[in-house]
Design an enzyme around this catalytic site. Structure first.
Site, mmCIF file in Angstrom:
data_model
loop_
_atom_site.group_PDB
_atom_site.id
_atom_site.type_symbol
_atom_site.label_atom_id
_atom_site.label_comp_id
_atom_site.label_asym_id
_atom_site.label_seq_id
_atom_site.Cartn_x
_atom_site.Cartn_y
_atom_site.Cartn_z
ATOM 1 N N LYS A 204 0.993 22.621 -13.051
ATOM 2 C CA LYS A 204 0.531 22.368 -11.370
ATOM 3 C C LYS A 204 1.423 22.413 -11.006
ATOM 4 O O LYS A 204 2.963 22.471 -11.081
ATOM 5 C CB LYS A 204 0.061 20.865 -10.869
ATOM 6 N N GLU A 278 12.525 16.110 -15.967
ATOM 7 C CA GLU A 278 13.937 15.920 -16.039
ATOM 8 C C GLU A 278 14.038 16.037 -14.091
ATOM 9 O O GLU A 278 12.775 16.699 -13.428
ATOM 10 C CB GLU A 278 14.229 18.082 -15.833
ATOM 11 N N CYS A 312 19.135 21.690 -9.735
ATOM 12 C CA CYS A 312 19.347 20.583 -9.697
ATOM 13 C C CYS A 312 20.014 19.946 -11.209
ATOM 14 O O CYS A 312 20.658 19.003 -10.280
ATOM 15 C CB CYS A 312 17.730 19.902 -10.666
ATOM 16 N N GLU A 413 20.645 13.079 -3.733
ATOM 17 C CA GLU A 413 20.508 14.932 -4.148
ATOM 18 C C GLU A 413 20.493 14.902 -2.884
ATOM 19 O O GLU A 413 18.933 14.681 -1.925
ATOM 20 C CB GLU A 413 19.585 14.869 -4.629
#
Ligand code: NAP
Ligand code: MG
Length: 511
Positions: A204, A278, A312, A413
């Site tokens: 996906k 992750e 990331c 983040e």
């Protein structure tokens, strides 16, 4: 230093020029503007009949539409994958799997230009970075093509005549859920090990970048055996969640946010499905006073501004030694303001728009919060709001000082071109602060003293520590997080093992 002292480099063009370039490029590189799902080697409508649009973050125009897949589509995709595994792929020789991966890599290289342009149209990343991502994806597939020939087990002796065989077997059908920040590279990082190990896949893509993935598949269709790779586009809750909890999927790999990772983990818990995650980071970069200033500045630029900060591993918490703080900040602001903000389709552009308006707003909220809590902007601090790019989701490269390590901007983040600068002098305190964060994906150390570099690397809680460089992830180098940054390692031999399970066969003495 006040922000007014420095002027950002911006490529100014009229909106019409930019629109024209984007429309022409879109027509050149997108084969199907109304995409379907790819299941069992066929292009099919989604069960719901609903579609969604992806938008070009530079112009806000529609790039194309994709099917809003749902649980029924995931069921069909799992069935197709299971059938492909049962009827053919489980019997594919290692050399067949190696050839398939090499063919996919060839396809990426042959189609590098259109695929990179499509990634830039959907995601907004500068075209050079998009090309780098497509070529990197090909290289990672070739690495796993090599490993496909190295799936080995072991034998143990057990008593005078019995022996034990440990064989590695694929799971059969695996599920993969990927983000939008490096659409094709993230797909390759997951497809490579899954196929090398002999699994069939239900993938996906993120709702922001489905067309890049579908275009890759369309261009690779001739080499893909039917049902080995199935793509279900759609929204996370409708198309992602059913993958995480599907009883026919025995392993799920996910890249994205911690919040969603937790949901995927919960979904996988329903069937005790194996997972790798992750989940991003908030990575510290430590600059020592002995560092060469030019190297240090360039490394920090690469750490935070690569992919416009939508990365990331972004080195988004900068720990500057007090002895060099002023000198470094001045050189850093000068170098960062020299980065070219512009239409990401132009070769010169180094900073593109954020992927969506929602991501733009999210970054701007953090900037507002930084200001309210006493932060000072050495550079940037706002969106680009005039000229032909003003409709795009552009945030200027931003450097913030004066915030405490516990401030949300230093802990969460932001996923934008935003560097939060902290000062240090005492080693133990710096390490304590650098590690005082929920994440642990990566870290950087900049110094010419290798003993110091090693000691710091050992003390930092992170899955990857770069010394005098940053963001380099060559195939073969294990990549993954400590703490809430995830479970498992990508890009390496260990990843191959995440896509297999061992079977122990104990053979007795027949006498
Ligand atoms: P996200 O929600 O974690 O999305 C990642 C993938 O998970 C997408 O394919 C998403 O589908 C899917 N998903 C969403 N909900 C799901 C569910 N309940 N079950 C299964 N799959 C699901 O990330 P995002 O919303 O795009 O971005 C939010 C933040 O995540 C960013 O600001 C950034 O901080 C972080 N992020 C990190 C990385 C990374 O590389 N580690 C990458 C992207 C984002 P949809 O696209 O339809 O939501
Ligand atoms: Mg076919």
């Amino acid at each position: 230093m006040a922000p007014a002292d420095v002027q950002q480099t911006i490529l100014s063009e009229s909106r019409d020029e930019i629109l024209q370039r984007h429309r022409t490029t879109r027509d050149e590189v997108l084969s199907e503007s109304d995409s379907q799902l790819y299941i069992g080697g066929e292009w099919v409508q989604g069960a719901s009949g609903e579609t969604f649009e992806t938008r070009d973050p530079t112009t806000q125009e529609v790039v194309g539409t994709a099917q809003a897949g749902n649980a029924e589509d995931v069921d069909r995709a799992v069935e197709a994958a299971r059938e492909a595994y049962r009827s053919s792929f489980s019997g594919a020789a290692p050399s067949d799997r190696q050839s398939l991966l090499n063919d996919l890599a060839d396809c990426l290289e042959a189609n590098m230009d259109p695929l990179a342009k499509l990634v830039t149209l959907e995601n907004g990343k500068p075209i050079n970075e998009a090309r780098f991502g497509v070529l990197g994806a090909a290289d990672h597939l070739r690495y796993f093509a090599g490993l496909a020939r190295n799936v080995t087990g072991e034998t143990l002796q057990s008593g005078p005549s019995n022996h034990v065989e440990v064989v590695r077997e694929p799971y059969g059908v695996v599920g993969q859920i990927i983000p939008w920040n490096f659409p094709i590279l993230m797909a390759a990082w997951k497809l490579g090990p899954a196929l090398a190990a002999g699994n069939c896949i239900v993938l996906k893509p993120a709702e922001q970048t489905p067309l890049s993935i579908l275009e890759f598949v369309r261009r690779a269709e001739d080499v893909l055996p039917d049902g080995v790779l199935n793509v279900v586009t759609g929204f996370g809750a409708d198309a992602g969640a059913p993958i995480s909890r599907h009883p026919g999927i025995r392993k799920v790999a996910f890249t994205g946010s911690v919040e969603t990772g937790r949901k995927v983990m919960n979904g996988a818990a329903e069937n005790i499905t194996d997972i790798t995650l992750e989940l991003g980071g908030k990575s510290p970069v430590v600059v020592y006073p002995d560092a060469d200033l030019g190297t240090a500045v360039q490394t920090v630029i690469m750490a935070i501004f690569m992919n416009t900060g939508e990365n990331c591993t972004a080195g988004s918490r900068l720990f500057l030694h007090e002895a060099i703080r002023e000198e470094f900040l001045e050189a850093f602001a000068e170098a960062a303001s020299g980065m070219t903000v512009g239409d990401p389709l132009l070769e010169e552009t180094q900073i593109g728009p954020k992927v969506t308006e929602a991501q733009l707003d999210r970054t701007l909220e953090y900037l507002e919060y930084a200001e309210e809590s006493g932060g000072e902007f050495v550079l940037g601090g706002h969106r680009l709001d005039d000229g032909g790019l003003s409709e795009g989701n552009f945030v200027l490269p931003t450097v913030i000082t004066g915030l405490d390590n516990r401030n949300r901007c230093a802990q969460e983040e932001i996923f934008g071109p935003v560097e939060v600068v902290m000062e240090w002098s005492d080693y133990d305190e710096m390490i304590r602060e650098a590690n005082d964060v929920d994440y642990g994906l990566a870290a950087g150390v900049i110094t010419e003293d290798l003993d110091q570099a090693h000691r710091t690397a050992r003390d930092l809680e992170a899955g990857t520590v770069w010394v005098n460089t940053y963001n380099e992830i060559p195939a073969g180098q294990p990549f993954g997080g400590y703490k809430q940054s995830g479970i498992g390692r990508e890009c390496s031999e260990e990843t191959l093992y995440h896509y297999t399970r061992t079977k122990t066969i104990h053979v007795g003495n027949i006498d």
